[in-house]
Write a protein that holds these residues in place. Sequence first.
Motif, short mmCIF file in Angstrom:
data_model
loop_
_atom_site.label_atom_id
_atom_site.label_comp_id
_atom_site.label_asym_id
_atom_site.label_seq_id
_atom_site.Cartn_x
_atom_site.Cartn_y
_atom_site.Cartn_z
N PHE A 39 0.83 -1.20 0.00
CA PHE A 39 0.00 0.00 0.00
C PHE A 39 0.87 1.25 0.00
O PHE A 39 0.57 2.23 -0.71
N ILE A 40 1.95 1.22 0.77
CA ILE A 40 2.89 2.35 0.78
C ILE A 40 3.54 2.52 -0.59
O ILE A 40 3.65 3.64 -1.11
N MET A 41 3.95 1.43 -1.18
CA MET A 41 4.59 1.49 -2.49
C MET A 41 3.62 1.98 -3.57
O MET A 41 4.01 2.69 -4.50
N LEU A 42 2.35 1.62 -3.44
CA LEU A 42 1.35 2.11 -4.37
C LEU A 42 1.18 3.62 -4.27
O LEU A 42 1.08 4.32 -5.28
N GLY A 43 1.20 4.14 -3.05
CA GLY A 43 1.13 5.59 -2.86
C GLY A 43 2.34 6.32 -3.42
O GLY A 43 2.22 7.37 -4.05
N ILE A 44 3.52 5.75 -3.20
CA ILE A 44 4.74 6.36 -3.73
C ILE A 44 4.75 6.31 -5.25
O ILE A 44 5.16 7.27 -5.92
N PHE A 45 4.28 5.21 -5.82
CA PHE A 45 4.17 5.11 -7.27
C PHE A 45 3.20 6.15 -7.81
O PHE A 45 3.46 6.76 -8.86
N PHE A 46 2.10 6.38 -7.12
CA PHE A 46 1.12 7.39 -7.53
C PHE A 46 1.75 8.78 -7.50
O PHE A 46 1.55 9.58 -8.42
N VAL A 47 2.51 9.09 -6.46
CA VAL A 47 3.19 10.39 -6.36
C VAL A 47 4.20 10.56 -7.48
O VAL A 47 4.25 11.60 -8.15
N LEU A 48 5.02 9.54 -7.72
CA LEU A 48 6.04 9.63 -8.76
C LEU A 48 5.44 9.80 -10.15
O LEU A 48 5.89 10.64 -10.93
N SER A 49 4.42 9.02 -10.44
CA SER A 49 3.82 9.12 -11.77
C SER A 49 3.13 10.46 -11.98
O SER A 49 3.21 11.04 -13.06
N ASN A 50 2.47 10.97 -10.95
CA ASN A 50 1.82 12.28 -11.09
C ASN A 50 2.83 13.40 -11.21
O ASN A 50 2.69 14.29 -12.07
N CYS A 51 3.86 13.40 -10.39
CA CYS A 51 4.85 14.47 -10.43
C CYS A 51 5.64 14.46 -11.74
O CYS A 51 5.90 15.52 -12.31
N LEU A 52 6.02 13.29 -12.20
CA LEU A 52 6.78 13.23 -13.44
C LEU A 52 5.93 13.53 -14.67
O LEU A 52 6.43 14.10 -15.65
N SER A 53 4.65 13.19 -14.64
CA SER A 53 3.81 13.50 -15.79
C SER A 53 3.47 14.99 -15.84
O SER A 53 3.35 15.55 -16.93
N VAL A 54 3.33 15.64 -14.68
CA VAL A 54 3.05 17.07 -14.67
C VAL A 54 4.27 17.87 -15.11
O VAL A 54 4.16 18.85 -15.84
N SER A 55 5.47 17.43 -14.68
CA SER A 55 6.68 18.17 -15.04
C SER A 55 7.15 17.88 -16.46
O SER A 55 8.01 18.58 -16.97
N GLY A 56 6.61 16.85 -17.10
CA GLY A 56 6.96 16.55 -18.49
C GLY A 56 8.22 15.74 -18.65
O GLY A 56 8.76 15.66 -19.74
N ASN A 57 8.69 15.11 -17.59
CA ASN A 57 9.90 14.27 -17.67
C ASN A 57 9.56 12.89 -18.20
O ASN A 57 8.41 12.51 -18.31
N GLU A 58 10.60 12.14 -18.51
CA GLU A 58 10.41 10.77 -18.98
C GLU A 58 9.97 9.87 -17.84
O GLU A 58 10.23 10.14 -16.68
#
Length: 100
Positions: A39-58
């Motif tokens: 559950f913790i890893m799912l939350g961290i994955f959600f944060v990473l995917s959202n932050c990287l998609s908003v900033s436009g990184n790979e």
Amino acid sequence: MMMLNSGYVFIPLTLVGCGGWVFTSKCKHLLNTLLSLEFIMLGIFFVLSNCLSVSGNEMYFVLFFLSMVACEGALGLSLLVSIVRTHGNDHYNSFSILQC
């Protein structure tokens, strides 16, 4: 700051906080601990995917993180199966450090 107002960070950090609370609480079973780690890893994955998609990184780092989480889950489940086979259950009270 539009990212903070729309809940892209609040909801995943709530997931991480709830998972951390369950992980540190007094659980009697190993399976509950492993599920809280996922559950913790799912939350961290959600944060990473959202932050990287908003900033436009790979998204290569997110895929690497997801593969490491899958390996961690497989390792945890294999340890759970071996503990259940040797001890008969997954209660923490039935484990002894001297037997391992």
